[in-house]
Enzyme design. Structure first.
Site, PDB file in Angstrom:
ATOM      1  N   TYR A  56       0.852  -1.211   0.000  1.00 24.41           N
ATOM      2  CA  TYR A  56       0.000   0.000   0.000  1.00 24.41           C
ATOM      3  C   TYR A  56       0.877   1.247   0.000  1.00 24.41           C
ATOM      4  O   TYR A  56       1.690   1.411   0.908  1.00 24.41           O
ATOM      5  CB  TYR A  56      -0.884   0.038   1.244  1.00 24.41           C
ATOM      6  CG  TYR A  56      -1.885  -1.081   1.401  1.00 24.41           C
ATOM      7  CD1 TYR A  56      -2.188  -1.956   0.363  1.00 24.41           C
ATOM      8  CD2 TYR A  56      -2.530  -1.285   2.623  1.00 24.41           C
ATOM      9  CE1 TYR A  56      -3.106  -2.991   0.531  1.00 24.41           C
ATOM     10  CE2 TYR A  56      -3.446  -2.310   2.794  1.00 24.41           C
ATOM     11  CZ  TYR A  56      -3.726  -3.157   1.744  1.00 24.41           C
ATOM     12  OH  TYR A  56      -4.626  -4.180   1.915  1.00 24.41           O
ATOM     13  N   ALA A 217     -17.888  -3.523   0.542  1.00 26.77           N
ATOM     14  CA  ALA A 217     -17.987  -3.666  -0.920  1.00 26.77           C
ATOM     15  C   ALA A 217     -17.573  -2.387  -1.641  1.00 26.77           C
ATOM     16  O   ALA A 217     -18.320  -1.828  -2.449  1.00 26.77           O
ATOM     17  CB  ALA A 217     -19.403  -4.087  -1.327  1.00 26.77           C
ATOM     18  N   SER A 218     -16.349  -1.928  -1.328  1.00 29.33           N
ATOM     19  CA  SER A 218     -15.776  -0.724  -1.947  1.00 29.33           C
ATOM     20  C   SER A 218     -16.644   0.520  -1.755  1.00 29.33           C
ATOM     21  O   SER A 218     -16.582   1.470  -2.529  1.00 29.33           O
ATOM     22  CB  SER A 218     -15.531  -0.949  -3.451  1.00 29.33           C
ATOM     23  OG  SER A 218     -14.631  -2.007  -3.657  1.00 29.33           O
ATOM     24  N   GLY A 219     -17.471   0.501  -0.701  1.00 30.95           N
ATOM     25  CA  GLY A 219     -18.307   1.657  -0.390  1.00 30.95           C
ATOM     26  C   GLY A 219     -19.773   1.482  -0.728  1.00 30.95           C
ATOM     27  O   GLY A 219     -20.623   2.260  -0.276  1.00 30.95           O
ATOM     28  N   LEU A 221     -21.882  -0.647   0.372  1.00 31.26           N
ATOM     29  CA  LEU A 221     -22.687  -0.955   1.554  1.00 31.26           C
ATOM     30  C   LEU A 221     -22.724   0.195   2.566  1.00 31.26           C
ATOM     31  O   LEU A 221     -23.224   0.021   3.674  1.00 31.26           O
ATOM     32  CB  LEU A 221     -22.194  -2.254   2.209  1.00 31.26           C
ATOM     33  CG  LEU A 221     -22.356  -3.495   1.326  1.00 31.26           C
ATOM     34  CD1 LEU A 221     -21.684  -4.707   1.961  1.00 31.26           C
ATOM     35  CD2 LEU A 221     -23.830  -3.787   1.059  1.00 31.26           C
ATOM     36  N   THR A 222     -22.223   1.362   2.177  1.00 33.52           N
ATOM     37  CA  THR A 222     -22.429   2.549   3.003  1.00 33.52           C
ATOM     38  C   THR A 222     -23.792   3.180   2.705  1.00 33.52           C
ATOM     39  O   THR A 222     -24.269   4.035   3.451  1.00 33.52           O
ATOM     40  CB  THR A 222     -21.356   3.625   2.739  1.00 33.52           C
ATOM     41  OG1 THR A 222     -21.462   4.060   1.373  1.00 33.52           O
ATOM     42  CG2 THR A 222     -19.960   3.090   3.019  1.00 33.52           C
ATOM     43  N   GLY A 223     -24.398   2.789   1.581  1.00 36.34           N
ATOM     44  CA  GLY A 223     -25.690   3.336   1.201  1.00 36.34           C
ATOM     45  C   GLY A 223     -25.616   4.614   0.388  1.00 36.34           C
ATOM     46  O   GLY A 223     -26.647   5.167   0.005  1.00 36.34           O
ATOM     47  N   LYS A 224     -24.393   5.088   0.112  1.00 40.14           N
ATOM     48  CA  LYS A 224     -24.295   6.362  -0.622  1.00 40.14           C
ATOM     49  C   LYS A 224     -24.473   6.175  -2.131  1.00 40.14           C
ATOM     50  O   LYS A 224     -24.681   7.157  -2.860  1.00 40.14           O
ATOM     51  CB  LYS A 224     -22.964   7.057  -0.323  1.00 40.14           C
ATOM     52  CG  LYS A 224     -21.721   6.315  -0.788  1.00 40.14           C
ATOM     53  CD  LYS A 224     -20.464   7.034  -0.307  1.00 40.14           C
ATOM     54  CE  LYS A 224     -19.198   6.256  -0.678  1.00 40.14           C
ATOM     55  NZ  LYS A 224     -17.984   6.899  -0.134  1.00 40.14           N
TER      56      LYS A 224
END
Length: 317
Positions: A56, A217-219, A221-224
């Site tokens: 990274y 899931a790369s964002g 599942l944040t709902g945005k």
């Protein structure tokens, strides 16, 4: 947060916060100032489990790998926090230390120790298995040497086939060598078959603690991510793809419903589902800013009902 929320990590004897802070953004989409602020806020809230890798963020223009480790090491030293946190890093993908040859593992570990500015790594993962060329005996042998030398406290594994995982565990047991205590699989509500089944069964039998990556899931599942909504993120294409699937839509609907019932964030509910799955100790999620942290940290306080877990299981099946 109190120590009562900490969870045992497999058979390691380490107790960790139920949200592992991902370090993939440090030195990439979060600069030093932002990274330090996130690390400060995470530990102030009781967090003690930080995940990184030697690679990274070699993918970013101008970077060469090790940027995340360097920032984490600098932060831990400047704050006097080294002994208060469990630092996990990985070997096998740094451009200068590719693969899992025995000599490469040991050289890469020394390089990670220098960047982390420490004399021990709490949890050392093999990042991706080198199953085409390297026998498990060579990999485990090198890792065991690092443990015996005191450079690594515990060893773990990330991306590996069930067959190679079992072979590795059997070799460690047979020879009395260091043994994997944890596994870091790709696992979340919209990617279940990446871990459930043979890998999870082996982890359960062997007493491995799981720390799933891409837990959100790369964002997605944040709902945005919603139909017609543009999201400014380097991972927008990958995350947004889940909107096109029936599973993704069903999962989002279930998450919305349960989040509303708990007055919680969608991300918190997604992480709470994962934290309740068999073998899972601590999902991994990253934050570029302090403002993104509360929804992640709240997983320590959210317990879903059996009916809610069942609803999410059904939606994500």
């Amino acid at each position: 947060m109190t120590s009562s929320v900490l969870r045992p990590l497999g058979s390691s004897g380490l107790d960790v916060f139920p949200l592992c802070l991902g370090g993939n953004v440090f030195g990439f989409s979060a600069d030093e100032k932002a990274s330090f602020e996130v690390l400060d806020a995470y530990t102030a809230a009781g967090g003690n489990f930080i995940d990184t890798a030697d690679s990274y963020s070699a993918w970013a223009p101008g970077n060469k790998g090790g940027e995340s480790e360097t920032l984490i090491g600098k932060w831990a030293r400047s704050r006097g926090k080294r002994d208060d946190v469990v630092i996990a890093t990985k070997v096998g993908r740094h451009p200068d230390f590719l693969g899992l040859r025995g000599d490469n593992i040991k050289a890469a570990a020394d390089a990670s120790l220098r960047r982390l500015d420490t004399d021990y790594i709490d949890l050392y993962y093999t990042h991706f298995d080198d199953d085409e060329t390297i026998p498990v005996e060579e990999i485990i042998g090198a890792l065991d040497e690092l443990v015996k030398a005191g450079k690594v406290r515990h060893i773990a594994v990330s991306n590996i086939s069930p067959e190679r995982l079992q072979e590795s565990l059997d070799f460690s047991d047979r020879e009395g060598l260091a043994r994997y205590v944890a596994i870091q699989p790709h696992y979340n509500l919209v990617s279940r078959d990446t871990y459930e089944g043979a890998r999870q069964d082996i982890a359960s039998r062997a007493g491995l603690g799981a720390a799933p990556y891409w837990a959100l899931a790369s964002g997605f599942l944040t709902g945005k991510y919603r139909p017609g909504v543009a999201v400014d993120s380097v991972r927008a294409d990958k995350a947004g793809a889940h909107l096109e699937t029936e599973r993704g839509q069903k999962v989002l609907a279930a998450l919305d419903e349960i989040a509303q019932a708990h007055d919680a964030e969608v991300a918190t509910v997604a992480l709470a589902w994962l934290a309740a799955r068999p073998t899972v100790t601590a999902p991994i999620a990253s934050a570029r800013t302090v403002e993104q942290l509360p929804a992640l940290l709240a997983v320590a306080d959210l317990e879903l009902t059996a009916a809610e877990l069942g609803r999410l299981n059904e939606a994500s099946a």
